[in-house]
Design a protein around this motif. Structure first.
Motif, PDB file in Angstrom:
ATOM      1  N   LEU A 257      14.435  44.338  24.993  1.00  0.00           N
ATOM      2  CA  LEU A 257      15.517  44.999  24.823  1.00  0.00           C
ATOM      3  C   LEU A 257      16.654  44.328  25.043  1.00  0.00           C
ATOM      4  CD1 LEU A 257      16.424  48.035  23.973  1.00  0.00           C
ATOM      5  CD2 LEU A 257      16.663  48.363  26.530  1.00  0.00           C
ATOM      6  N   ASP A 258      17.475  43.863  23.896  1.00  0.00           N
ATOM      7  CA  ASP A 258      18.621  42.982  23.978  1.00  0.00           C
ATOM      8  C   ASP A 258      20.022  43.734  23.901  1.00  0.00           C
ATOM      9  OD1 ASP A 258      20.667  41.191  23.537  1.00  0.00           O
ATOM     10  OD2 ASP A 258      19.302  40.273  21.800  1.00  0.00           O
ATOM     11  N   LEU A 259      20.629  43.919  24.952  1.00  0.00           N
ATOM     12  CA  LEU A 259      21.801  44.513  25.226  1.00  0.00           C
ATOM     13  C   LEU A 259      22.993  43.402  25.291  1.00  0.00           C
ATOM     14  CD1 LEU A 259      20.958  47.117  28.166  1.00  0.00           C
ATOM     15  CD2 LEU A 259      21.071  47.441  25.691  1.00  0.00           C
ATOM     16  N   ARG A 260      22.692  42.150  25.037  1.00  0.00           N
ATOM     17  CA  ARG A 260      23.807  41.266  24.888  1.00  0.00           C
ATOM     18  C   ARG A 260      25.199  41.558  23.906  1.00  0.00           C
ATOM     19  NH1 ARG A 260      20.446  35.840  23.888  1.00  0.00           N
ATOM     20  NH2 ARG A 260      19.402  37.339  22.177  1.00  0.00           N
ATOM     21  N   GLY A 261      26.090  41.374  24.358  1.00  0.00           N
ATOM     22  CA  GLY A 261      27.339  41.691  23.634  1.00  0.00           C
ATOM     23  C   GLY A 261      27.386  42.981  23.458  1.00  0.00           C
ATOM     24  N   ASN A 262      26.936  43.956  24.056  1.00  0.00           N
ATOM     25  CA  ASN A 262      27.132  45.364  23.782  1.00  0.00           C
ATOM     26  C   ASN A 262      28.104  46.059  24.898  1.00  0.00           C
ATOM     27  OD1 ASN A 262      26.565  48.317  24.185  1.00  0.00           O
ATOM     28  ND2 ASN A 262      24.592  47.975  23.641  1.00  0.00           N
ATOM     29  N   PRO A 263      29.159  46.277  24.226  1.00  0.00           N
ATOM     30  CA  PRO A 263      30.308  46.893  25.140  1.00  0.00           C
ATOM     31  C   PRO A 263      30.307  48.229  25.587  1.00  0.00           C
ATOM     32  CG  PRO A 263      30.956  47.050  22.730  1.00  0.00           C
ATOM     33  CD  PRO A 263      29.596  46.501  22.765  1.00  0.00           C
ATOM     34  N   LEU A 312      17.781  41.730  28.159  1.00  0.00           N
ATOM     35  CA  LEU A 312      18.613  40.624  27.884  1.00  0.00           C
ATOM     36  C   LEU A 312      19.918  41.194  28.047  1.00  0.00           C
ATOM     37  CD1 LEU A 312      17.325  38.830  24.859  1.00  0.00           C
ATOM     38  CD2 LEU A 312      16.692  38.103  27.150  1.00  0.00           C
ATOM     39  N   VAL A 313      20.897  40.287  28.897  1.00  0.00           N
ATOM     40  CA  VAL A 313      22.323  40.827  29.030  1.00  0.00           C
ATOM     41  C   VAL A 313      22.990  39.482  29.104  1.00  0.00           C
ATOM     42  CG1 VAL A 313      21.694  43.102  30.657  1.00  0.00           C
ATOM     43  CG2 VAL A 313      21.958  40.818  31.788  1.00  0.00           C
ATOM     44  N   ASP A 314      24.494  39.865  28.954  1.00  0.00           N
ATOM     45  CA  ASP A 314      25.207  38.657  29.123  1.00  0.00           C
ATOM     46  C   ASP A 314      26.666  39.122  29.759  1.00  0.00           C
ATOM     47  OD1 ASP A 314      26.485  39.653  26.752  1.00  0.00           O
ATOM     48  OD2 ASP A 314      25.823  38.187  25.521  1.00  0.00           O
ATOM     49  N   LYS A 315      27.565  38.118  29.503  1.00  0.00           N
ATOM     50  CA  LYS A 315      29.077  38.635  29.890  1.00  0.00           C
ATOM     51  C   LYS A 315      29.517  39.864  28.961  1.00  0.00           C
ATOM     52  CE  LYS A 315      30.674  34.514  27.856  1.00  0.00           C
ATOM     53  NZ  LYS A 315      31.399  33.073  28.307  1.00  0.00           N
ATOM     54  N   GLY A 316      29.008  40.040  27.706  1.00  0.00           N
ATOM     55  CA  GLY A 316      29.581  40.877  26.968  1.00  0.00           C
ATOM     56  C   GLY A 316      28.721  42.209  27.009  1.00  0.00           C
ATOM     57  N   SER A 317      27.864  42.496  27.838  1.00  0.00           N
ATOM     58  CA  SER A 317      27.301  43.583  28.391  1.00  0.00           C
ATOM     59  C   SER A 317      27.909  44.414  29.289  1.00  0.00           C
ATOM     60  CB  SER A 317      25.864  43.322  28.897  1.00  0.00           C
ATOM     61  OG  SER A 317      25.085  42.745  28.060  1.00  0.00           O
ATOM     62  N   ALA A 318      28.493  45.629  28.884  1.00  0.00           N
ATOM     63  CA  ALA A 318      29.539  46.385  29.878  1.00  0.00           C
ATOM     64  C   ALA A 318      29.222  47.822  29.883  1.00  0.00           C
ATOM     65  CB  ALA A 318      31.147  45.856  29.282  1.00  0.00           C
ATOM     66  N   SER A 319      29.710  48.486  30.421  1.00  0.00           N
ATOM     67  CA  SER A 319      29.962  49.852  30.749  1.00  0.00           C
ATOM     68  C   SER A 319      28.478  50.739  30.567  1.00  0.00           C
ATOM     69  CB  SER A 319      31.051  50.552  29.736  1.00  0.00           C
ATOM     70  OG  SER A 319      31.131  51.759  29.924  1.00  0.00           O
ATOM     71  N   PHE A 342      29.571  41.977  32.231  1.00  0.00           N
ATOM     72  CA  PHE A 342      30.863  42.212  32.453  1.00  0.00           C
ATOM     73  C   PHE A 342      31.556  42.794  33.676  1.00  0.00           C
ATOM     74  CE2 PHE A 342      35.018  44.396  31.503  1.00  0.00           C
ATOM     75  CZ  PHE A 342      35.681  43.329  30.930  1.00  0.00           C
ATOM     76  N   GLY A 343      31.038  43.760  34.174  1.00  0.00           N
ATOM     77  CA  GLY A 343      31.561  44.548  35.340  1.00  0.00           C
ATOM     78  C   GLY A 343      32.623  45.633  35.076  1.00  0.00           C
ATOM     79  N   LYS A 344      32.136  46.826  34.645  1.00  0.00           N
ATOM     80  CA  LYS A 344      33.039  48.054  34.313  1.00  0.00           C
ATOM     81  C   LYS A 344      32.031  49.187  34.862  1.00  0.00           C
ATOM     82  CE  LYS A 344      35.563  51.004  31.232  1.00  0.00           C
ATOM     83  NZ  LYS A 344      34.895  52.194  31.988  1.00  0.00           N
ATOM     84  N   GLY A 345      32.477  49.616  36.134  1.00  0.00           N
ATOM     85  CA  GLY A 345      31.917  50.637  36.778  1.00  0.00           C
ATOM     86  C   GLY A 345      32.804  52.053  36.766  1.00  0.00           C
ATOM     87  N   THR A 346      33.566  52.289  35.858  1.00  0.00           N
ATOM     88  CA  THR A 346      34.276  53.571  36.036  1.00  0.00           C
ATOM     89  C   THR A 346      33.877  54.276  34.526  1.00  0.00           C
ATOM     90  OG1 THR A 346      36.444  52.553  34.812  1.00  0.00           O
ATOM     91  CG2 THR A 346      36.004  52.577  37.143  1.00  0.00           C
TER      92      THR A 346
END
Length: 490
Positions: A257-263, A312-319, A342-346
Motif C-alpha cells: 500500500l503506497d501512501l508516499r506523496g499522499n497529503p 510505503l511512506v515518505d515526507k510527503g505522507s501527511a494528515s 510529514f507530521g500533521k496531527g491536528t
C-alpha cells in the motif's frame, strides 16, 4: 497536498458505523490543497431569527469588543477616503485567524469559499499540488500523481516564492491557491526554492485538468499487488475496495500500500480504509479536544485480507495518510517502509457564514492508537530507506535553451541527469562544452529528435522523462517492501 486540497467531512458514529455528515474539498487550483486534512465536523453558523439587538447592547454584553468597534468607527469616520464595510469586517475576521499563527486555520471570503465547496465531486483545473503556509511562505506538501506539478519535478517541501512574478510572501494557502489556479492549457510561472538557502529557480507549468481518481492498482508478476492512494477524497475507500477485489481475482499473494506523496484528505475515508487492515475491535484513532476529552475510534473489520501487507511512506505522507499509517503500524503490526512522514496531527473544522464566506480552524488533535501525537514529529518507518540521490535533481525548464558556452547551475543539473541515464557529459561542472553537446546529440538520436546538441524543448522533456523512468525502475523503497513481503510468504 497546485492544489492543495483540503477535504473535510464530518464524521460521526451511528449504530456503530462511521457516517459522513458533510464533506468539503478545498482544492487549490492545480490540486493545491491547503493541506488536505480532514475536519471532523463541519457546522454551518446560524444566528437564529430573533430581532437583532441594538449595537450598544451588544457592546455592553461583550466588552472585549469595545476596542474593535472603536477602531471600526474611527476608520469609518476619519479615514481619508470612503472605506468598504465588508472589507473592514472581512479583514478583522482574517486578522483573528492569522493571530492564531496556525497554518491550518484561515478565513475564506465568498469567492474562496465558493471554490472550496464546488470541488467536492468534480475534477478541477490547476497544477496538481498540495500546499500549506509555513513560516510565512507557501510550501508544497506533495504534488499529485500524474499532475503537471509532478511532471515538472516539484517535490514535497519545495517553497513557491512567487506566481507569475507576484510574491506569495505572507499569503495564506487559500490566497495562494487563488493565484495558482487557472484554466487548462494556460501557463503559470512559479519561482521555486528547494531548501531554505537554495538558489530560486523558475518553473513554467501548463495547467491541466486534475482527475479525482485516487487509487492506482497494479499486479506484479510475482503475485504482489502495488496499490497507490494519492489522496483521500469522497470515493477513495470504494476505489480501494474495488481495486483489492480486482487484485484478489488475479491471485494477489501480498500487498504493498503506497501512501508516499499522499497529503491526506477526508477523515471518514481514512477511518474506513484503516478498517480494512486493522483487526476488529482494535483502536484506529483517538481524537482529543481542548479539554483533554478523547473520542476513540475502533475497527469494525469483519474480514481480514489474510496476506502480507507493507505500507510505503515518505515526507510527503501527511494528515489522513498518517492516520492510516499509524493505525496499521500500531494496531495491525504492518511494517512501514520509506522515510519519516510529514507530521500533521491536528483536525480542522469549517464553518459557513450566511453570506457564503467561512472560517476553517483547528478544533482538535488526533492521536495514534497508542496515544502518540505525531504533530511536527512525523512517523518513523520500521525500515528507513531513501530513494537514490538523483531522484532529488531539480526541474529544468523546457522553455530555456542551453548550448555551448552556457554556464549555470541548471547546466550542472543537466550534466548530472545525462550521466545518470548513461550519456557521458564529460566533467560535471556546470559548463556546457563540446562533450556536453555530444552527449545531448546522442540522447536526441536515441529519442529521434533533431540532433543539434542544444538542450531545450522536447530534448529537455526527454531528458527528464528518461531520469523519471530510471527512478521508477530503481525504487529502493518499493524493492525493500517486496523483499519483506516475500520473506513473509515463505
Amino acid at each position: 497536498m497546485d492544489k492543495l486540497e483540503e477535504k473535510k467531512p464530518e464524521v460521526e458514529k451511528e449504530n456503530g458505523k462511521y457516517i459522513k455528515i458533510k464533506k468539503f474539498h478545498f482544492v487549490l487550483s492545480i490540486f493545491f490543497v491547503i493541506f488536505i486534512t480532514a475536519g471532523i465536523t463541519t457546522v454551518a453558523l446560524t444566528f437564529g431569527d430573533e430581532p437583532a439587538q441594538p449595537i450598544q447592547q451588544i457592546i455592553q454584553n461583550r466588552k472585549e469588543f469595545n476596542k474593535l468597534y472603536s477602531a471600526y468607527d474611527t476608520l469609518k469616520e476619519k479615514y481619508f477616503t470612503e472605506v468598504d464595510d465588508e472589507k473592514l469586517i472581512n479583514g478583522a475576521i482574517n486578522g483573528m485567524l492569522e493571530a492564531l499563527d496556525d497554518p491550518y486555520s484561515d478565513y475564506m471570503n465568498v469567492e474562496e469559499a465558493k471554490s472550496f465547496h464546488q470541488q467536492i465531486s468534480s475534477s478541477f483545473e490547476g497544477i496538481g499540488a498540495e500546499i500549506q503556509s509555513h513560516n510565512s511562505k507557501i510550501m508544497i506538501v506533495s504534488p499529485i500523481k500524474g499532475s503537471p506539478a509532478e511532471k515538472a519535478g516539484l517535490k514535497p517541501n519545495d517553497y513557491i516564492l512567487s506566481v507569475d512574478g507576484k510574491s506569495l510572501q505572507g499569503m495564506s494557502a487559500t490566497e495562494a491557491v487563488m493565484q495558482i489556479r487557472g484554466k487548462k492549457g494556460t501557463k503559470v510561472e512559479l519561482m521555486i526554492q528547494r531548501g531554505e538557502n537554495a538558489e530560486p529557480m523558475k518553473v513554467e507549468i501548463v495547467r491541466d485538468t486534475i482527475p479525482l481518481q485516487t487509487v492506482y492498482a497494479e499486479m506484479r508478476d510475482d503475485g504482489i499487488a502495488t496499490v497507490q492512494i494519492t489522496s483521500f477524497s469522497e470515493k477513495t475507500a470504494d476505489e480501494l475496495k474495488d481495486s483489492l477485489a480486482d487484485m484478489q481475482t488475479k491471485g494477489m499473494k501480498g500487498l504493498i500500500l503506497d501512501l508516499r506523496g499522499n497529503p491526506g484528505g477526508i477523515l471518514g475515508q481514512a477511518l474506513e480504509i484503516s478498517d480494512l487492515f486493522v483487526p476488529n475491535g482494535k483502536v484506529v484513532l483517538q481524537v482529543e479536544d481542548r479539554k483533554g476529552n478523547k473520542e476513540i475510534y475502533k475497527s469494525e473489520n469483519k474480514k481480514e485480507l489474510g496476506i502480507p501487507v507493507v505500507v510505503l511512506v515518505d515526507k510527503g505522507s501527511a494528515s489522513a495518510s498518517e492516520i492510516v499509517a499509524a493505525a496499521v503500524k500500531e494496531s495491525a503490526g504492518i511494517p512501514l517502509v520509506g522515510e519519516k512522514t510529514f507530521g500533521k496531527g491536528t483536525v480542522q473544522t469549517a464553518e459557513d457564514f450566511k453570506d457564503g464566506s467561512n472560517i476553517k480552524y483547528t478544533s482538535a488533535k488526533w492521536l495514534t492508537p497508542k496515544g502518540n501525537w505525531i504533530h511536527k514529529k512525523g512517523i518513523k518507518p520500521d525500515y528507513e530507506v531513501k530513494l537514490p540521490n538523483y531522484s532529488e535533481l531539480t526541474y529544468l525548464s523546457p522553455e530555456q535553451e542551453y548550448t555551448i558556452s552556457s554556464s549555470s547551475s541548471e547546466v550542472k543539473v543537466a550534466e548530472q541527469m545525462l550521466k545518470e541515464i548513461g550519456y557521458n557529459p564529460g566533467k560535471v561542472d556546470g559548463f556546457f562544452d563540446e562533450q556536453t553537446a555530444l552527449a545531448i546529440k546522442k540522447l536526441q538520436k536515441d529519442q529521434k529528435l533533431t540532433e543539434n546538441g542544444i538542450l531545450s524543448g522536447d530534448t529537455t522533456l526527454a531528458l527528464m522523462n528518461e531520469l523519471r523512468e530510471k527512478i521508477q525502475k530503481n525504487d529502493t523503497q518499493l524493492l525493500k517492501a517486496v523483499e519483506i513481503i516475500k520473506s513473509q510468504m515463505k
